[in-house]
Scaffold this active site. Structure first.
Site, PDB file in Angstrom:
ATOM      1  N   CYS A   2      36.813 -21.413  24.434  1.00  0.00           N
ATOM      2  CA  CYS A   2      36.162 -20.606  23.410  1.00  0.00           C
ATOM      3  C   CYS A   2      34.700 -20.480  23.772  1.00  0.00           C
ATOM      4  O   CYS A   2      34.213 -21.158  24.677  1.00  0.00           O
ATOM      5  CB  CYS A   2      36.254 -21.265  22.041  1.00  0.00           C
ATOM      6  SG  CYS A   2      37.941 -21.477  21.448  1.00  0.00           S
ATOM      7  N   GLY A  28      37.062 -15.871  25.272  1.00  0.00           N
ATOM      8  CA  GLY A  28      38.127 -15.781  24.282  1.00  0.00           C
ATOM      9  C   GLY A  28      38.152 -14.408  23.656  1.00  0.00           C
ATOM     10  O   GLY A  28      37.116 -13.889  23.247  1.00  0.00           O
ATOM     11  N   ASN A 100      34.127 -25.518  20.919  1.00  0.00           N
ATOM     12  CA  ASN A 100      34.867 -25.093  22.097  1.00  0.00           C
ATOM     13  C   ASN A 100      35.544 -26.345  22.632  1.00  0.00           C
ATOM     14  O   ASN A 100      34.866 -27.327  22.926  1.00  0.00           O
ATOM     15  CB  ASN A 100      33.903 -24.534  23.142  1.00  0.00           C
ATOM     16  CG  ASN A 100      34.548 -24.390  24.508  1.00  0.00           C
ATOM     17  OD1 ASN A 100      35.743 -24.097  24.600  1.00  0.00           O
ATOM     18  ND2 ASN A 100      33.774 -24.591  25.562  1.00  0.00           N
ATOM     19  N   GLY A 101      36.876 -26.320  22.728  1.00  0.00           N
ATOM     20  CA  GLY A 101      37.556 -27.490  23.277  1.00  0.00           C
ATOM     21  C   GLY A 101      38.861 -27.751  22.566  1.00  0.00           C
ATOM     22  O   GLY A 101      39.428 -26.862  21.927  1.00  0.00           O
ATOM     23  N   TYR A 255      36.578 -20.354  37.416  1.00  0.00           N
ATOM     24  CA  TYR A 255      37.087 -19.160  36.730  1.00  0.00           C
ATOM     25  C   TYR A 255      36.414 -18.812  35.402  1.00  0.00           C
ATOM     26  O   TYR A 255      36.077 -17.660  35.158  1.00  0.00           O
ATOM     27  CB  TYR A 255      38.590 -19.352  36.490  1.00  0.00           C
ATOM     28  CG  TYR A 255      39.231 -18.267  35.673  1.00  0.00           C
ATOM     29  CD1 TYR A 255      39.538 -17.028  36.238  1.00  0.00           C
ATOM     30  CD2 TYR A 255      39.520 -18.471  34.327  1.00  0.00           C
ATOM     31  CE1 TYR A 255      40.119 -16.025  35.479  1.00  0.00           C
ATOM     32  CE2 TYR A 255      40.107 -17.463  33.569  1.00  0.00           C
ATOM     33  CZ  TYR A 255      40.411 -16.251  34.151  1.00  0.00           C
ATOM     34  OH  TYR A 255      40.975 -15.256  33.405  1.00  0.00           O
TER      35      TYR A 255
END
Ligand code: SF4
Length: 489
Positions: A2, A28, A100-101, A255
């Site tokens: 995210c 996201g 985020n996670g 990435y």
């Protein structure tokens, strides 16, 4: 995966947060949300891309000089609009939070939060667990006005209970903006400052590019296990609460992150160029008769250019991407992923016909996307097709928030290189070596020596990933996928 952004400024922040979210949209595409504060909270959340969710009317309504934004790919939870972040609890003070996670002991926490704290989690989103524990830890201190030590103690409480990889930004009404990164620093988080005379403004974000776009400078990393607290006088307080080895996610450089971002002071573009050079050395050993190097756009471009340069080969952008179709890797359902490859990439036949082609991509996950691309290249009349992945074989599920959580899905799982080549339909597949991937990052920051490489080597830095947790995540992921398929058809 995210993207998060939080700002504490002097004027209305909604437009900056919106710009910041656009800069990290790649993290996201499932849903997004912004909550601002001007004495009360103002919220807008929705499913889809940032540009499609927020309207001029939202901008007028989302008033306040403090706000948090989030763009989400679902990790735990099926991605309904209700699960979009930021989340809010109204006690103590009123707190908004985004993360985020992924929390790996979410199921256990949900029970504890209900049975011990008598708080109900009303969504399937793991940030709600972090938020409620943080709120509970603050409430138990019974402070009328929060001081830095109250914040640090509450985050200590979060660290002791919440397992996983998570970066968090929160605002506590009339108290201040808070950010913290899990004890292992698996997920990235940076903060920066803007001086316009008067009190400074601060912003916190998943990637440095987000701060660049919003015109914040003096960028620093939130360290592993560190808390950053910006109080009502816009004074900044930081404390590192843990001493675990910092193990950032290697896949950020491969990435996830934008090439113009710095993750833990390592420029993502530079790292990908090093990865191209290292992979070129490996390709050289195989003495392949390559006519042309073709990147799978966009992430592989930087490495592929370097491979072509190092091997003195022709470089051609023979796969043209439709930029208005989402990233296939982070599209939840496999059917969506397969059909979207053809919509997303179109070949330039003259650059492929009769040639021995080296396709370069960042990684091979399930192999569906790679196989569809290889088929397309062969249909154009390529003689031979080789495949270079500038990261090592992915074989283990990520439990820290990336959509590759089901171990049976990996094309490289229980397969040797020849078998992988056969599965994706190429004449040869060449992978990056894991030690060289670590070296490529380390070249940009020699203090970084430990990494999360669990999806490559199965070693989870948090150390508490039991087979039950893996099974639970696999089950949850399967249910989410089935729900997603129902939504798609
Ligand atoms: S398992 Fe892989 S993708 Fe997940 S956090 Fe670790 S390195 Fe990143």
């Amino acid at each position: 995966m995210c993207g998060i952004v939080g700002i504490y400024a002097t004027d209305n922040v909604v437009k900056d947060i919106y710009q910041g979210l656009l800069a990290i949209q790649h993290r996201g595409q499932d849903s997004a949300g912004i909550v601002t504060y001007d004495g009360r909270f103002h919220t807008k959340k929705g499913n889809g891309l940032v540009r499609d969710i927020f309207t001029a009317e939202n901008f007028r309504r989302l008033k306040g000089n403090i706000g948090i934004g989030h763009t989400r790919y679902p990790t735990v939870g099926g991605g309904s609009g209700e699960d979009a972040q930021p989340f809010l609890v109204n006690s103590p003070f009123g707190i908004i939070m985004a993360h985020n996670g992924n929390v790996i002991n979410y199921a256990e926490l949900k029970e504890t939060i209900f049975n011990k704290y008598h708080r109900l989690l009303n969504s399937d989103n793991d940030v709600e667990a972090i938020l409620n524990i943080f709120a509970q830890e603050l409430a138990e201190q019974k402070a009328k006005k929060l001081k830095p030590q109250h914040i640090f103690k509450a985050v200590e409480g979060v660290f002791s209970q919440v397992k996983g990889g998570y970066s968090v930004v929160a605002y506590i009404a009339e108290q201040g903006l808070v950010a913290f990164r899990d004890p292992f620093g698996i997920k990235p988080l940076v903060y920066g400052r803007q001086d316009n005379g008067g009190l400074p403004s601060y912003a916190i974000a998943s990637e440095s590019v987000c701060l660049d776009i919003m015109n914040f400078s003096h960028i620093k990393n939130v360290e592993a296990g560190q808390v950053v607290f910006i109080d009502q006088n816009r004074k900044i307080h930081t404390r590192k609460l843990t001493r675990c080895a910092h193990t950032p996610c290697l896949f950020e450089w491969v990435y996830f992150a934008r090439p113009d971002s710095f993750i833990d002071n390592v420029n993502v573009y530079d790292c990908r160029v090093h990865l191209g050079r290292f992979l070129a050395d490996e390709i050289k050993k195989h003495k392949l008769d390559i006519d042309v190097v073709v990147p799978v756009p966009d992430s592989a471009r930087d490495a592929a250019i370097e491979i072509a340069r190092a091997l003195d080969l022709k470089y051609r952008e023979a796969l043209v991407k439709n930029r208005y179709i989402g990233r296939t890797f982070i599209m939840p359902a496999d059917q969506t992923r397969r059909s979207s490859v053809r919509q997303k990439l179109n070949p330039i036949v003259s650059e492929l016909k009769g040639k021995n082609v080296l396709l370069v991509d960042d990684s091979i996950v399930r192999g569906h996307t790679s196989r569809a691309i290889v088929e397309m290249v062969r249909e154009c009349g390529a003689k031979k097709v080789y495949f270079g992945a500038y990261s090592p074989p992915l074989r283990f599920p990520c439990v820290y928030g990336i959509d590759m959580q089901t171990k049976t899905e990996f094309v490289a799982r229980n397969a040797n290189l020849d078998q992988i080549a056969k599965k994706i339909g190429v004449d040869k597949v060449i992978y990056q070596n894991l030690e060289l991937l670590k070296k490529a990052v380390n070249l940009g920051n020699d203090k970084l020596t430990n990494f999360c490489a669990a999806c490559f080597d199965g070693i989870y830095p948090t150390g508490d990933v039991t087979s039950e947790i893996l099974k639970d995540i696999e089950k949850k992921r399967k249910t989410d996928k089935e729900n997603q398929l129902e939504l798609n058809f």
